[in-house]
Enzyme design. Structure first.
Site, PDB file in Angstrom:
ATOM      1  N   LYS A   1      18.822  14.633  58.158  1.00 26.09           N
ATOM      2  CA  LYS A   1      18.473  14.195  56.828  1.00 26.09           C
ATOM      3  C   LYS A   1      19.451  14.262  55.903  1.00 26.09           C
ATOM      4  O   LYS A   1      19.395  13.437  54.888  1.00 26.09           O
ATOM      5  CB  LYS A   1      17.067  14.970  56.305  1.00 26.09           C
ATOM      6  CG  LYS A   1      15.937  14.978  57.161  1.00 26.09           C
ATOM      7  CD  LYS A   1      15.358  13.501  57.315  1.00 26.09           C
ATOM      8  CE  LYS A   1      15.447  12.889  58.618  1.00 26.09           C
ATOM      9  NZ  LYS A   1      14.904  11.652  58.720  1.00 26.09           N
TER      10      LYS A   1
ATOM     11  N   LYS B   1      13.913  -8.893  60.660  1.00 33.42           N
ATOM     12  CA  LYS B   1      14.085  -7.660  59.736  1.00 33.42           C
ATOM     13  C   LYS B   1      12.881  -7.270  58.914  1.00 33.42           C
ATOM     14  O   LYS B   1      12.768  -6.117  59.055  1.00 33.42           O
ATOM     15  CB  LYS B   1      15.246  -8.244  58.851  1.00 33.42           C
ATOM     16  CG  LYS B   1      14.767  -8.771  57.802  1.00 33.42           C
ATOM     17  CD  LYS B   1      15.800  -8.824  56.491  1.00 33.42           C
ATOM     18  CE  LYS B   1      15.583  -9.819  55.290  1.00 33.42           C
ATOM     19  NZ  LYS B   1      16.608  -9.816  54.362  1.00 33.42           N
TER      20      LYS B   1
ATOM     21  N   HIS C   1      13.082   9.547  48.033  1.00 29.25           N
ATOM     22  CA  HIS C   1      12.794   9.548  49.549  1.00 29.25           C
ATOM     23  C   HIS C   1      13.931  10.405  50.259  1.00 29.25           C
ATOM     24  O   HIS C   1      13.583  11.391  51.011  1.00 29.25           O
ATOM     25  CB  HIS C   1      12.797   8.103  50.181  1.00 29.25           C
ATOM     26  CG  HIS C   1      12.507   8.210  51.651  1.00 29.25           C
ATOM     27  ND1 HIS C   1      11.431   8.505  52.303  1.00 29.25           N
ATOM     28  CD2 HIS C   1      13.487   7.685  52.369  1.00 29.25           C
ATOM     29  CE1 HIS C   1      11.326   8.428  53.535  1.00 29.25           C
ATOM     30  NE2 HIS C   1      12.810   7.656  54.041  1.00 29.25           N
TER      31      HIS C   1
ATOM     32  N   THR D   1       9.928  -3.239  58.354  1.00 28.88           N
ATOM     33  CA  THR D   1       9.159  -2.564  57.439  1.00 28.88           C
ATOM     34  C   THR D   1       7.795  -2.152  57.939  1.00 28.88           C
ATOM     35  O   THR D   1       7.043  -1.160  57.611  1.00 28.88           O
ATOM     36  CB  THR D   1       8.958  -3.589  55.999  1.00 28.88           C
ATOM     37  OG1 THR D   1      10.358  -3.582  55.712  1.00 28.88           O
ATOM     38  CG2 THR D   1       8.342  -2.718  55.011  1.00 28.88           C
TER      39      THR D   1
ATOM     40  N   GLN E   1       7.900   0.857  59.779  1.00 25.33           N
ATOM     41  CA  GLN E   1       7.730   1.941  59.233  1.00 25.33           C
ATOM     42  C   GLN E   1       6.207   2.378  58.770  1.00 25.33           C
ATOM     43  O   GLN E   1       5.854   3.497  58.874  1.00 25.33           O
ATOM     44  CB  GLN E   1       8.552   1.815  58.071  1.00 25.33           C
ATOM     45  CG  GLN E   1      10.284   1.722  58.144  1.00 25.33           C
ATOM     46  CD  GLN E   1      10.760   3.025  58.362  1.00 25.33           C
ATOM     47  OE1 GLN E   1       9.964   4.352  58.313  1.00 25.33           O
ATOM     48  NE2 GLN E   1      11.949   3.094  58.002  1.00 25.33           N
TER      49      GLN E   1
ATOM     50  N   GLN F   1      20.634  -1.442  45.250  1.00 23.68           N
ATOM     51  CA  GLN F   1      19.839  -0.554  45.904  1.00 23.68           C
ATOM     52  C   GLN F   1      19.581   1.039  45.869  1.00 23.68           C
ATOM     53  O   GLN F   1      18.646   1.167  46.628  1.00 23.68           O
ATOM     54  CB  GLN F   1      20.713  -1.120  47.250  1.00 23.68           C
ATOM     55  CG  GLN F   1      21.032  -2.304  47.749  1.00 23.68           C
ATOM     56  CD  GLN F   1      19.856  -3.138  48.149  1.00 23.68           C
ATOM     57  OE1 GLN F   1      18.992  -2.750  48.254  1.00 23.68           O
ATOM     58  NE2 GLN F   1      20.206  -4.419  48.540  1.00 23.68           N
TER      59      GLN F   1
ATOM     60  N   TYR G   1      19.598  -2.155  63.928  1.00 23.09           N
ATOM     61  CA  TYR G   1      19.527  -3.357  63.126  1.00 23.09           C
ATOM     62  C   TYR G   1      20.717  -3.542  61.887  1.00 23.09           C
ATOM     63  O   TYR G   1      21.512  -4.497  61.860  1.00 23.09           O
ATOM     64  CB  TYR G   1      18.293  -3.539  62.449  1.00 23.09           C
ATOM     65  CG  TYR G   1      18.313  -4.655  61.390  1.00 23.09           C
ATOM     66  CD1 TYR G   1      17.877  -5.971  61.995  1.00 23.09           C
ATOM     67  CD2 TYR G   1      18.587  -4.455  60.168  1.00 23.09           C
ATOM     68  CE1 TYR G   1      17.675  -7.176  61.080  1.00 23.09           C
ATOM     69  CE2 TYR G   1      18.477  -5.531  59.138  1.00 23.09           C
ATOM     70  CZ  TYR G   1      18.096  -6.772  59.493  1.00 23.09           C
ATOM     71  OH  TYR G   1      18.126  -7.927  58.650  1.00 23.09           O
TER      72      TYR G   1
END
Length: 328
Positions: free
Chosen positions: A122, A202, A148, A206, A209, A140, A185
């Site tokens: 992490k 791509k 997070h 998501t 996830q 970004q 990726y």
């Protein structure tokens, strides 16, 4: 003063008597405060110090660095996934309810060490954000992104301290598997346009996830109804709550990103006169403002902007999967 002594005594009892003694002497495991301090320092660096240092500097070109970094993350994640499988999840662990083995057997220690290395991973993910700052991709570095990344080390710390293995380690198993695909990726995306044209999948990162979070929620919250192995329920609920929160956050980004894309596709159909309603009205002349928005290759400037972002940014964070479409 008595209250202070009681609080301190309760804290020492929690840290010394209720925690796993095998991990007490491991790096950063004696107390949660060093981990919290590192996480807060990370947040300060990426939101304040980093942008300030980069203010009068040109963005760094980090293509080769990103390729190497993401390759290392793929190998690291693959090793963590293998260790989780070999130490329990592919052998004797139960999906229904799995207690923590606090013994010093080789298998139990292998799982505990794997949990610590997952905790360590992490911190390595902080570099996702550092690279954004160095490349001045501040769009970004969203609040969600920082929260997070910043909250995960402190959250995982408690699991390694008290339950390094067992039921709650299922999240680490799934998360490392997802990271293998995710960082692969990003590594391919950093290799340039010749490779990027094959990365049509791509948006499914998501989706993967979100599937991960649903599985973690179901696995954790099942202990509400049946906890035959007497696993500490608080940790299962803690992980389940994290998964629930991140599921809604990820799904919200997904809807925003791809709803915008569908809107642009509809505009393209209107511009090309492909809608059944009022077809003649929808036909645009080359000199019109709408036709200037759509290029001769049939792709909108929105898609070209997304493609340009993919080519130039070489993102190394999970948020590029779904934020890129929103911020461009």
């Amino acid at each position: 003063m008595d209250l202070v002594n009681k609080v301190y005594g309760g804290w020492r009892y929690l840290m010394d008597d209720l925690s796993d003694p095998r991990t007490n002497d491991w790096p950063l495991m004696s107390s949660p405060f060093p981990t919290i301090a590192i996480s807060l320092t990370y947040a300060y660096c990426v939101k304040v110090l980093g942008p300030r240092l980069m203010e009068n500097r040109k963005p760094f070109q980090l293509r080769k660095v990103l390729i190497v970094y993401n390759a290392i993350q793929v190998v690291f994640s693959a090793w963590l996934f293998y260790e989780a499988c070999a130490a329990g999840w592919a052998t004797h662990y139960s999906l229904r309810c799995q207690p923590v083995d606090y013994s010093r057997s080789p298998t139990a220690l292998r799982m505990a060490r794997g949990c610590w290395w997952y905790f360590f991973s992490k911190f390595t993910e902080f570099f996702d954000t550092f690279f954004f700052i160095m490349r001045k991709r501040y769009d970004q570095v969203s609040t969600l992104h920082v929260i997070h990344h910043g909250i995960m080390p402190a959250s995982v710390w408690w699991g390694v301290k008290f339950t390094p293995g067992g039921h709650s380690s299922f999240f680490g198993l799934l998360n490392t598997f997802v990271h293998i695909i995710m960082y692969a990726y990003y590594m391919l995306a950093a290799m340039g346009p010749k490779v990027q044209k094959y990365l049509w999948w791509k948006k499914y990162l998501t989706v993967l996830q979100m599937i991960q979070f649903v599985l973690v929620m179901a696995h954790a919250f099942q202990l509400l109804f049946w906890n035959e192995c007497n696993f500490p329920s608080a940790f299962a609920y803690f992980i389940g709550a994290h998964a629930l929160m991140f599921y809604f956050l990820f799904s919200n980004f997904y809807k925003r990103a791809y709803a915008e894309r569908r809107k642009v596709e509809k505009q393209q159909l209107v511009a090309n006169g492909n809608l059944e309603s009022e077809p003649n009205k929808n036909i645009e002349q080359h000199s019109s403002p709408m036709s200037a928005h759509f290029q001769s290759n049939g792709k909108s400037s929105f898609y070209q902007a997304v493609g340009k972002t993919v080519e130039e940014s070489y993102s190394s964070t999970r948020h590029r999967v779904y934020v890129g479409a929103v911020n461009n």
